[in-house]
Design a protein around this motif. Structure first.
Motif, PDB file in Angstrom:
ATOM      1  N   GLU A 152     -78.201 -18.351 -41.702  1.00  0.00           N
ATOM      2  CA  GLU A 152     -77.701 -18.604 -40.345  1.00  0.00           C
ATOM      3  C   GLU A 152     -78.526 -17.828 -39.323  1.00  0.00           C
ATOM      4  OE1 GLU A 152     -73.018 -19.161 -40.238  1.00  0.00           O
ATOM      5  OE2 GLU A 152     -73.610 -17.440 -41.481  1.00  0.00           O
ATOM      6  N   ALA A 163     -73.142 -21.607 -34.702  1.00  0.00           N
ATOM      7  CA  ALA A 163     -74.549 -21.346 -34.353  1.00  0.00           C
ATOM      8  C   ALA A 163     -74.727 -21.054 -32.865  1.00  0.00           C
ATOM      9  CB  ALA A 163     -75.420 -22.512 -34.779  1.00  0.00           C
ATOM     10  N   ARG A 194     -81.616 -16.815 -39.584  1.00  0.00           N
ATOM     11  CA  ARG A 194     -82.968 -17.389 -39.462  1.00  0.00           C
ATOM     12  C   ARG A 194     -82.978 -18.604 -38.547  1.00  0.00           C
ATOM     13  NH1 ARG A 194     -83.676 -16.562 -45.561  1.00  0.00           N
ATOM     14  NH2 ARG A 194     -84.742 -14.568 -45.645  1.00  0.00           N
ATOM     15  N   LYS A 195     -81.922 -19.419 -38.610  1.00  0.00           N
ATOM     16  CA  LYS A 195     -81.851 -20.592 -37.728  1.00  0.00           C
ATOM     17  C   LYS A 195     -81.848 -20.151 -36.253  1.00  0.00           C
ATOM     18  CE  LYS A 195     -79.349 -23.490 -40.995  1.00  0.00           C
ATOM     19  NZ  LYS A 195     -78.045 -24.090 -41.331  1.00  0.00           N
TER      20      LYS A 195
END
Length: 140
Positions: free
Chosen positions: A41, A3, A43-44
């Motif tokens: 992923e 991330a 969107r996070k």
């Protein structure tokens, strides 16, 4: 993709493509494919970028680049024009003793020696000789 790495990659991509303010980003499906990540992923990371104020997401309309805010900090001329001499002196009376305390607490031995030498030279100066020759040597 991790991330944090995805976040920095997308931030770098945003600055590299130089989209104008209020420009619409490609749809999530395209961005996910571009960065080889799932839409979840993506969107996070988009949520983080939105919290940072870099983008705005609108359901059904898309994701948009946010216009960076103007720098609200006034320049020194603006401050001088709005500050009276009395206000400046009052501010100095509050700030300068704390600055002097911090300088004394964080000074090195070499700095104390240099300051002592400057004081000694000032005491030996003849009357009328400008002190500014030594005041610049003091540790700040």
């Amino acid at each position: 993709m991790e991330a944090a790495h995805l976040h920095s990659t997308i931030r770098h991509w945003l600055s590299a493509v130089r989209l104008s303010a209020d420009a619409r980003l490609p749809p999530e499906r395209e961005l996910a494919k571009k960065f080889s990540v799932s839409r979840a992923e993506l969107r996070k990371v988009l949520a983080v970028l939105e919290a940072e104020g870099q983008i705005q997401r609108h359901v059904g309309r898309g994701t948009f680049v946010v216009r960076p805010p103007e720098d609200p900090r006034p320049d020194s001329e603006d401050i001088a024009a709005r500050t009276s001499p009395l206000a400046a002196m009052q501010a100095r009376r509050v700030v300068e003793p704390e600055l002097a305390r911090l300088a004394a607490l964080n000074a090195t031995s070499a700095q104390f020696i240099r300051d002592a030498q400057a004081l000694f030279a000032m005491r030996r100066a003849r009357p009328g000789r400008p002190m500014r020759n030594w005041t610049g040597s003091f540790t700040t």
